[in-house]
Design an enzyme around this catalytic site. Structure first.
Site: not given
Lengths: 100, 130
Positions: A21-24, A27
């Site tokens: 998913g949209m982790h660091a 991002a």
């Protein structure tokens, strides 16, 4: 993939294929890419109420989009169409190194 | 390279300082200058004003330098280091009130886009704002 909502706003949808998913790291890439455009760009997990400023790394990191979710992108401004296309491509291609 | 705000990481531990700098370089990239210092000159835990000044010089940019710190002494020593810079450069260095790792990554992300020092500081501090 892209549709012109009206004369000013461009939108796109893309499925988040990144394994976690949209982790660091994604991002940061998304935010850096968004900042290259003049357009105002917002994103959200499909169906979520609130749009998030795509240029705010803190907010993008906090959006917690899960693997397999759909990200909605909208942009307005001079280079909005290119911005949406670039961000859709970044997410669809799973945030390759060197992008953003 | 010179048109982005530089980032300085000041930790009590050289391992944390180096690790944080590694994260910034890997996650954000090499377009932002990142310098770090940690530990006292004897190799123990602590921070050192001269080493902080060296790091500020290493990360120097005409757009300024944002400093990320960990616990108490890192902040006071960083402020002391800023005070010891020549007056013309003092206003171009800010110590951010932000968690060191998250703040450094976010500050560098903002800096990579060419943002001003005030914008970089504001983004780093977004995490502690609410």
């Amino acid at each position: 993939m892209l549709d012109r909502a009206d004369g000013q706003i461009f939108t796109g949808n893309v499925r988040l294929v990144h394994a976690v998913g949209m982790h660091a790291r994604p991002a940061v890439k998304l935010t850096k890419l968004a900042k290259k455009f003049q357009a105002q760009i917002s994103v959200r997990v499909a169906g979520a109420g609130e749009w998030i400023n795509a240029k705010s790394v803190a907010k993008i990191m906090a959006m917690r989009a899960a693997h397999g979710s759909t990200i909605e992108i909208k942009a307005s401004g001079s280079d909005a169409e290119a911005a949406v296309a670039a961000l859709v491509d970044l997410v669809a291609s799973d945030f390759p190194d060197g992008a953003g | 390279m010179t048109d982005t705000v530089g980032i300085v990481i000041v930790s009590h531990s050289s391992d944390i300082a180096k690790g944080t700098a590694d994260m910034v370089r890997q996650m954000v990239g090499s377009e932002v200058k990142v310098a770090f210092c940690g530990g006292n000159p004897d190799g123990g835990l602590g921070t050192s004003v001269p080493l902080i000044i060296d790091a500020i010089n290493a990360a120097w940019s005409p757009k300024g330098v944002a400093v990320l710190v960990d616990l108490g002494g890192a902040e006071t020593n960083s402020e002391m280091a800023v005070e010891m810079l020549e007056p013309a450069r003092r206003d171009l260095v800010v110590v951010c009130n932000a968690p060191i790792v998250e703040g450094a990554v976010m500050a560098a992300t903002e800096a990579a886009g060419g943002s001003s020092l005030a914008q970089v500081k504001a983004v780093a501090e977004e995490l502690s704002a609410d």
